[in-house]
Enzyme design. Structure first.
Site, PDB file in Angstrom:
ATOM      1  NE  ARG A  52      -2.767   0.857   4.130  1.00 31.10           N
ATOM      2  CZ  ARG A  52      -1.821   1.372   4.273  1.00 31.10           C
ATOM      3  NH1 ARG A  52      -0.819   2.245   4.510  1.00 31.10           N
ATOM      4  NH2 ARG A  52      -1.772   0.491   5.730  1.00 31.10           N
ATOM      5  CE1 TYR A 104     -18.167  10.783 -15.386  1.00 34.17           C
ATOM      6  CE2 TYR A 104     -16.294  11.500 -13.700  1.00 34.17           C
ATOM      7  CZ  TYR A 104     -16.849  10.237 -14.216  1.00 34.17           C
ATOM      8  OH  TYR A 104     -16.816   8.997 -13.626  1.00 34.17           O
ATOM      9  CG  ASP A 176      -9.690  15.998 -15.545  1.00 39.54           C
ATOM     10  OD1 ASP A 176      -9.213  14.733 -16.034  1.00 39.54           O
ATOM     11  OD2 ASP A 176     -11.030  15.597 -14.932  1.00 39.54           O
TER      12      ASP A 176
END
Length: 385
Positions: A52, A104, A176
């Site tokens: 992780r 989005y 983005d």
């Protein structure tokens, strides 16, 4: 920054972040399918403790993403939304975010349905004229969120212009860059602090991975994001990282064909009697086309168009007749996809908000793939007949 940063894009796409496997000399990054790593003594290890926190396959991908965006740091996440989640987690209750109002649907949803409940406030505004942004800024504004081209209206926002405002007010600017990819646009070079990608789309490119990424040159932001990445745990697995590394090697080749096919499809649609408007930044008549020309290297393969019969039923009839433009969520794969934003990707956005940005009931979004363009145009012709 990676030594590969001195190379041009196509060379970086193939070599950035990649080193031969030290154990075997394998030219491809191995899939380190392991959850943990042996330590020679407590706290004494080879740089990896738990997957992780660190994984060699993910690390290679993060270096590659950073190099492609001309960044010092890259961080990968389990999805594009997980990357957005990490960025918003750098804020505190009471902070405010100014975002473009055409974005989005998943981003709108996580902003309004998740983080708004934790005391972070979001203002959605039209950013196509950057001079209007400052009047919305207050001392509580900590983040400017930009999509360009926007999803699905293909609006173009002046990244350099927004960056000047963000620096003037000491506000973080995040962009983005999913639609453009680093092949077409490099927001960090234009003054952004963070660039975010849904790697699911063009960068992986084969509709077989869900993943997100963030790149930055800001060491403090990178450290904060790395902490969130590890503490929150939304990390991608090594198999998926391997697939994205493989996809990146052909990113420049695929994007070139997406752009070529996109231009041909956009111009064809413009000539069709049933089509009302075509939204594609490559048209000289497209709003802010001059800005797109200055900050993008080409105009991409994302196109939206509306019908003169402006109903969901009319759009559905066209979508049902497609043979190659497969009706499906997502975008950016080698295959051409079609979608109806009002009922699919942007269904979480209230109709009143959709109407504000011109997202009509008949709007169809195309992700133009890399097939032979003559076949794609034939498919459009028969679907619109």
């Amino acid at each position: 920054m990676s030594k590969s940063s001195k190379y041009r894009f196509g060379t970086k796409a193939i070599h950035a972040g990649i080193e031969p496997d030290p154990a075997t000399g394998a030219i491809m990054t191995p899939i380190y399918q392991t959850s943990t790593y042996v330590q020679s003594a407590p706290g004494k290890h080879k740089g990896y403790e738990y997957s992780r926190s660190q994984n060699p396959t993910r690390e290679a991908l993060e270096k590659s993403i950073a190099a492609l965006e001309n960044a010092d740091y890259g961080h990968c996440f389990a999805s594009g939304l997980a990357a957005i989640d990490a960025i918003i987690k750098t804020l505190k209750p009471g902070d405010e975010v100014i975002s473009t109002n055409d974005l989005y649907g998943g981003t709108y949803r996580i902003f309004t349905k998740i983080f708004q409940d934790f005391g972070i406030h979001f203002h959605f505004i039209n950013m196509t004229d950057v001079s209007t942004i400052e009047k919305h800024i207050s001392e509580k504004t900590k983040l400017l969120w930009v999509e360009t081209p926007t999803n699905p209206m293909m609006n173009i926002i002046d990244i350099k212009g927004v960056a000047e405002i963000s620096k003037k007010h000491n506000i973080t600017l995040a962009v983005d860059n999913t639609f453009s990819t680093p092949y077409l646009q490099n927001p960090l070079d234009l003054g952004a602090d963070l660039v975010m990608h849904s790697l699911t789309k063009y960068i992986a490119g084969h509709s077989d991975v869900i993943m997100g990424a963030i790149a930055t040159n800001d060491k403090k932001l990178s450290e904060k994001l790395a902490f969130i990445q590890n503490a929150s745990g939304a990390v991608p697995g090594p198999q998926d990282c391997f697939l994205v590394l493989r996809g990146i090697k052909t990113l420049h080749l695929r994007m070139q064909r997406h752009c070529e096919n996109g231009a041909a499809v956009a111009n064809f649609l413009k000539s069709q009697p049933k089509v009302d408007k075509v939204f594609w930044p490559g048209f000289k008549s497209h709003p802010n086309h001059d800005i797109a020309s200055s900050q993008m290297h080409d105009f991409g393969g994302m196109i939206s168009f509306s019908l003169k019969e402006n109903t969901t039923e009319a759009a559905t009839e066209v979508l049902k007749k497609f043979e190659l433009f497969t009706l499906a969520e997502s975008l950016g794969g080698v295959e051409s996809l079609s979608g109806h934003p009002a009922t699919m990707t942007h269904a979480s956005v209230p109709k009143a908000e959709r109407d504000k940005v011109g997202l009509s009931d008949s709007l169809i979004r195309l992700s133009v793939g890399v097939e032979d363009v003559e076949d794609l145009i034939h498919d459009l012709k028969q679907a619109l007949s």
